[in-house]
Write a protein that holds these residues in place. Structure first.
Motif, short mmCIF file in Angstrom:
data_model
loop_
_atom_site.label_atom_id
_atom_site.label_comp_id
_atom_site.label_asym_id
_atom_site.label_seq_id
_atom_site.Cartn_x
_atom_site.Cartn_y
_atom_site.Cartn_z
N ASP A 42 50.83 53.82 17.16
CA ASP A 42 50.30 52.58 16.02
C ASP A 42 51.33 51.79 16.84
OD1 ASP A 42 48.77 52.91 13.97
OD2 ASP A 42 49.65 53.16 12.53
N ASP A 43 52.00 52.36 18.12
CA ASP A 43 53.22 51.69 19.17
C ASP A 43 54.45 51.18 18.17
OD1 ASP A 43 51.58 52.42 21.52
OD2 ASP A 43 50.59 50.55 21.14
N TYR A 44 54.44 52.15 16.69
CA TYR A 44 55.61 51.03 16.26
C TYR A 44 57.36 51.74 17.14
CZ TYR A 44 53.02 50.10 11.66
OH TYR A 44 51.70 49.73 11.20
N PHE A 45 57.29 52.44 17.73
CA PHE A 45 58.34 52.76 18.62
C PHE A 45 58.63 51.83 19.42
CE2 PHE A 45 57.74 56.77 15.70
CZ PHE A 45 59.05 56.77 15.60
N VAL A 46 60.00 51.12 19.81
CA VAL A 46 59.79 50.60 20.23
C VAL A 46 61.02 50.71 20.89
CG1 VAL A 46 61.30 48.26 21.19
CG2 VAL A 46 59.59 48.36 19.14
N LYS A 47 60.89 51.13 22.53
CA LYS A 47 62.59 52.46 22.69
C LYS A 47 64.26 50.41 23.63
CE LYS A 47 63.39 54.35 27.25
NZ LYS A 47 62.98 55.13 28.05
N PHE A 48 64.34 51.18 23.15
CA PHE A 48 65.64 50.23 23.62
C PHE A 48 66.57 50.50 24.49
CE2 PHE A 48 67.59 51.04 19.85
CZ PHE A 48 68.95 51.33 19.85
N LYS A 49 67.36 51.60 24.81
CA LYS A 49 68.16 52.32 25.38
C LYS A 49 68.06 53.43 25.72
CE LYS A 49 72.96 52.61 24.64
NZ LYS A 49 74.00 52.80 23.63
N GLU A 50 68.63 53.70 26.79
CA GLU A 50 69.20 55.12 26.93
C GLU A 50 70.38 55.85 27.27
OE1 GLU A 50 66.44 58.39 29.83
OE2 GLU A 50 64.92 56.65 28.61
N ASP A 51 70.99 56.92 27.33
CA ASP A 51 72.07 56.89 27.70
C ASP A 51 72.04 58.83 27.06
OD1 ASP A 51 75.10 56.31 28.60
OD2 ASP A 51 75.17 55.95 25.81
N GLY A 52 72.94 59.03 28.14
CA GLY A 52 73.83 60.43 27.70
C GLY A 52 72.25 61.31 27.79
N GLY A 53 70.96 61.19 28.29
CA GLY A 53 69.60 62.08 28.04
C GLY A 53 69.16 61.73 26.87
N VAL A 54 69.53 60.57 26.34
CA VAL A 54 68.54 60.38 24.34
C VAL A 54 68.85 58.95 24.21
CG1 VAL A 54 69.20 60.02 22.26
CG2 VAL A 54 70.51 61.82 23.39
N ALA A 55 66.92 59.22 24.73
CA ALA A 55 66.30 57.17 24.87
C ALA A 55 65.93 57.59 22.99
CB ALA A 55 64.58 57.81 25.25
N TYR A 56 66.68 55.76 22.75
CA TYR A 56 66.99 55.34 22.28
C TYR A 56 65.77 54.16 21.30
CZ TYR A 56 71.54 57.04 22.31
OH TYR A 56 72.41 58.59 21.93
N TYR A 57 65.22 54.09 20.21
CA TYR A 57 63.88 53.81 19.67
C TYR A 57 64.02 53.05 17.99
CZ TYR A 57 60.97 55.71 23.37
OH TYR A 57 60.44 56.30 24.21
N ASN A 58 63.69 51.28 18.18
CA ASN A 58 64.03 50.85 16.90
C ASN A 58 61.77 51.22 16.13
OD1 ASN A 58 66.30 49.60 16.87
ND2 ASN A 58 65.26 48.18 17.52
N PHE A 59 61.86 52.02 15.28
CA PHE A 59 60.88 52.24 14.69
C PHE A 59 60.62 51.12 13.53
CE2 PHE A 59 58.21 53.39 10.74
CZ PHE A 59 57.20 54.39 11.99
#
Length: 168
Positions: A42-59
């Protein structure tokens, strides 16, 4: 003939129902270690940042946790190599007694230390390859917590990964 048509219709409905929920995400029981693509139909995960090998997402989809009954948490999911790695949560004006009661009931007795104004609680779940860390600020009553899948932890053994994201 009618029976065969009904059976085919029922089978088609079951297949559609199964595939419709195949990519859904249960925020209360995140499937750590699974690919984000497999649960993001459903494309509910929205990527907002990437740092230190981790991509961060809002659900951005529907999500209800027990903490929502009493607070408005900020929840972020971490993804490493395309797989769900962590859930980081922050709250304001929390209650340490409720935290201790709920976390002990759900996760067992933590290893607890004090770091300045912070009470720090840690849990290790080796059977699930998971770790959890919760920091409670005794002055501001803010919390920061992270639950993460140890096998995907970046910089394992070098102090990197989710625990650093809890430090300001």
């Amino acid at each position: 003939m009618l029976l065969r048509a009904l059976a085919s219709c029922l089978l088609a409905t079951l297949i559609l129902a199964t595939t419709a929920t195949a990519g859904s995400f249960d925020c209360a029981k995140p499937p750590y270690g699974k690919t984000l693509a497999s649960m993001n139909d459903d494309d509910y995960f929205v990527k907002f940042k990437e740092d230190g090998g981790v991509a961060y997402y809002n659900f951005t989809g529907p999500c209800k946790l027990g903490v929502h009954e009493r607070l408005a948490p900020l929840i972020v999911y971490g993804v490493v190599d395309g797989k769900l790695y962590s859930r980081v949560m922050r709250t304001e004006l929390d209650d340490i007694d409720i935290i201790k009661q709920v976390t002990t009931k759900l996760a067992g007795t933590p290893k607890t230390t004090t770091e300045g104004d912070w009470t720090v609680m840690r849990w290790n779940f080796p059977e699930k390859k998971m770790k959890m860390k919760l920091k409670y600020n005794n002055l501001t009553k803010a919390t920061k917590s992270a639950l993460y899948y140890e096998e995907l932890r970046p910089d394992q053994g070098n102090g990197g990964g989710m625990e650093n994201s809890l430090d300001d």
